[in-house]
Each structure stands twice: as C-alpha cells, then as structure tokens.
Write a protein that holds these residues in place. Structure first.
Motif, PDB file in Angstrom:
ATOM      1  N   THR A 147       0.386   3.662  -3.177  1.00 51.49           N
ATOM      2  CA  THR A 147      -0.229   4.957  -2.845  1.00 51.49           C
ATOM      3  C   THR A 147       0.700   6.109  -3.171  1.00 51.49           C
ATOM      4  OG1 THR A 147      -1.544   3.960  -1.075  1.00 51.49           O
ATOM      5  CG2 THR A 147      -1.218   6.341  -0.987  1.00 51.49           C
ATOM      6  N   ASN A 148       1.952   6.008  -2.755  1.00 55.09           N
ATOM      7  CA  ASN A 148       2.883   7.123  -2.978  1.00 55.09           C
ATOM      8  C   ASN A 148       3.266   7.262  -4.445  1.00 55.09           C
ATOM      9  OD1 ASN A 148       3.921   8.395  -0.263  1.00 55.09           O
ATOM     10  ND2 ASN A 148       3.651   6.214   0.138  1.00 55.09           N
ATOM     11  N   GLY A 203       0.811  -1.216   0.000  1.00 58.55           N
ATOM     12  CA  GLY A 203       0.000   0.000   0.000  1.00 58.55           C
ATOM     13  C   GLY A 203       0.838   1.255   0.000  1.00 58.55           C
TER      14      GLY A 203
END
Length: 420
Positions: free
Chosen positions: A180-181, A176
């Motif tokens: 996400t980043n 994640g």
C-alpha cells in the motif's frame, strides 16, 4: 438440509438454582460465562506457589509500582505472562530483555477475561550461559569477525526500482503495509511476493529459500524481508546463522523490516539497509512521486528562468549593437581612418618631394665634382693620354723602346702609334 437446530434462549436463573457441577449443565440450564470464570479462579487459587525459570523476552516496568514480563522456556517454544506489583515491580526494574531469571509466584485467573497468568512476588537473576540473547550475541561476534557486517559490503539501493521482491508471511499485515505505501509513493512499481514462515522452526529455511529465489530473479531490483512486531522469541528466526549468511551473500540490494523500531535481529546487521517497520521500508525503497514531480517542476522552472534570462541578455546585446553609430551610420567608422590616410599621404608627398630635391642637389654637386676630376676634361684642354700595349699609362719614356706600339688618346678619340 439445514443442520442448524434452533433453541429458545433460556431465561436467566438465580445463582442458587444453577447446576452445581459442570456435568449437570445442559443446553437448557447452562452456566453463565461469569460463573465458569469464577470457578476457574476458585480452582486456580488452590494451586500452590512455585518457582519457575526462563528467559525474559519482554519486560515493561514503565508504570511505577507494576511490572509485566514475558518469560520463555529455555528449551521449548513456550512462554508465560508474569506480572507483579510493589516490591516485585521494584525488583524487576533492574532486569532487561534476555536476562535468565527464576521467579517465585502463584498462578492466577483474571476473571474479566478468564486469562491465566502468573503473579510474581520474587525475582532473581541466574547465570547467563545458554540464554537466547547470549547465544545470539556470540553468533553476532562470530559473524562480525568474518566481516559479514562490514560497511563496504553494503550495496546502494536503486533510486527508481521497477520491481520489488517481498518476503513475508501469507496474509500478513506487513505485506499490505509495504504494498500500500509503495503504491502510494511510486505507483508504477511491480511486486513479486514470496510467502514464508516468519516464526517457528520452519522460519529460517523458508527465509533462506525465499532470499535465494528472489536474488536469482533478474527482474527484481530490490528485496524486502518484512514481518510485523512480536515477542523476542518470535523474531529469533531472523537471527539464525543461515538467514544472516543468505542475506549477506545476496547480490540484489536487500532491506530488512522486522518488528518494530526497538526490535533488532542479526539480519538487520547483514542487509544493505535496515528499516524500522514495514511501512518505513516502503518509504526507503522507492521515492515519493509527488516529491519527484516537484523536483522536475522546480528544475523546469529554473531552466526556463535561465533560458529567458539568457535570451533577454542576448536581445539587449543585439539591440545595443543595432543602435550603435557604426551600424546606423557605418561610414562614420571610416572617417577617422580616412583622415589618417589623407594626412599620411600629404605628409608622405611632402617628405618624398623634400627627399627628391635633396637628392637632385646632391647629384648635381657630385656631377660637378666628377666632371672636374674627369680625364676627359684634361683632354678637352688639349692634353693627351699615352698608354702602352697593356693599357698602362706611359709616364716615363724609358719604359718603352723603339718600335713598341702605343695608344694616344686625344679629345675626340684614340690614336695608334709606334715609338720611333
């Protein structure tokens, strides 16, 4: 069918009325958690002190007067928490992660969380042979000698990857964090995720297979091997020789993001780039779209400024040309040249007349001289020129004989004669 059976919550009972033995407890007369925890503590207190041995995988002595260690078994994947204070903490401050030690202490239960630990009162270092850290260090030296960690083997990461291969544990936080980043920085990128064991005996073969699978995929531009933080023994799978060799042989650029910033494994030395955390890996493999837009905006602004400056300069140049007298009154350009030509014509006319007059005077003088020297002038005065048959002038009577033909040139023409 409802398999849930409801019971009335028993009212709290005085301690002296609670069951004395665990076998005497019932659903209506249970022990409170505190009672069970205290009984555990009482039982553990009776255990004798012991010496244990193992390898330090984690150690924290930053707080004065206390030390917290994780000690791993030399042969089994089993570890125990060790803590100690005062004299023990002073001794432990001299040790480091990877040291093999023997510790004397006693088991204890922390009642607040019913947690078993080992309270040490003496710690000693034993021979380093066979320790995990030493084994990894020996492997590091071996692989370094083969050139697997050389800088010239490193491959530059693509500046704008379109597909990222991610190796991580299933449902891991690291997955994640990376996705996400990356999406926050470069939303257009795609992911191909391969789940694998990231600790334990299955870790090395899973990681090797995942690296090879993504390396063979032509769509993958860069590979990230990610795992969250953990104890030293949890990360040793990433120092396995097969994993390190697979990372070194990977043709696709590969990035490691194992553990936290202070964690190091051998795969970090073999990959093309080491990231301190999975989040850091996301920042290193893709650019920030906002920064790229800013760069583009700055470039467009500079280009416009240069174009406008160039156009303004050309306009001023054209205006300068248009305002010149040569364009507003073009005949003025010819005036100095016309004056020059007129002066030249005048000087040339004077010069030619002077040359002609001088030449005429010279011709007249030469004509007079030629006329004075001309044989015709002599003939005009009554003289004659006698020539022999060959054309030679006769100046000696002895040069001819009687009967020879001669030519006598007079004022008005020649006369043929014969010598008598």
């Amino acid at each position: 069918m409802n398999w849930v059976t409801e019971h009335n919550v028993p009212a709290p009972q005085p301690l002296d009325q609670l069951p004395r033995l665990a076998s005497e407890t019932t659903a209506e007369r249970p022990w409170p958690v505190s009672v069970l925890s205290q009984k555990f503590h009482t039982a553990v207190e009776k255990w004798p002190a012991a010496w244990i041995c193992g390898q330090i995988t984690e150690i924290n002595t930053r707080r004065a007067g206390s030390a917290y260690l994780t000690v791993r078994d030399d042969f089994e994947d089993i570890a125990i928490s060790v803590s100690g204070w005062r004299a023990f903490a002073t001794q432990a401050a001299a040790f480091r992660q990877g040291d093999r030690v023997v510790i004397h202490g006693k088991a204890d239960i922390w009642v607040k969380q019913t947690r078993l630990s080992f309270i040490g009162d003496d710690i000693r270092k034993i021979g380093s042979g066979g320790g995990l850290k030493e084994q990894i260090d020996e492997l590091r030296k071996k692989l370094k000698g083969e050139g697997l960690f050389d800088a010239d083997r490193k491959i530059a990461l693509p500046e704008f990857p379109s597909c990222i291969g991610l190796i991580c544990a299933p449902q891991a936080r690291a997955e994640g964090d990376v996705i996400t980043n990356v999406n926050l920085r470069w939303p257009s990128v795609r992911f191909k995720v391969v789940h694998a064991h990231v600790q334990g005996p299955q870790c090395p073969p899973d990681i090797v297979a995942a690296i090879r699978k993504l390396d063979d995929d032509p769509d993958v531009d860069v590979i990230i091997v990610a795992r969250g933080g953990g104890a030293f023994e949890d990360l040793i799978g990433f120092s396995d020789e097969s994993v390190v060799r697979a990372a070194a042989a990977c043709v696709t650029p590969i990035v490691s993001a194992i553990g936290h910033e202070d964690d190091w494994t051998l795969i970090d030395l073999a990959v093309d780039l080491r990231a301190s955390t999975p989040t850091d890996a996301a920042k290193k493999v893709v650019p920030d779209v906002r920064e790229q837009w800013q760069l583009i905006d700055n470039a467009i602004r500079r280009a416009r400024m240069r174009i406008e400056a160039r156009v303004d300069g050309e306009i001023r140049l054209v205006e300068g040309y248009a305002n010149r007298p040569s364009l507003t009154r073009p005949l003025t350009m010819l005036e100095p040249h016309q004056r020059f030509i007129d002066d030249a014509r005048r000087r040339m006319d004077i010069g030619l007349r002077r040359i002609s007059d001088d030449a005429s005077l010279t011709i007249e003088k030469l004509h007079a001289s030629l006329t004075a020297l001309s044989p015709q002038s002599t003939l005009d005065r009554g003289y004659a020129v006698v020539q022999m048959a060959g054309g030679h002038v006769l100046d000696d009577p002895a040069a001819v004989s009687a009967g020879d033909p001669i030519t006598i040139t007079l004022k008005h023409g020649p006369l043929d004669a014969t010598v008598a």
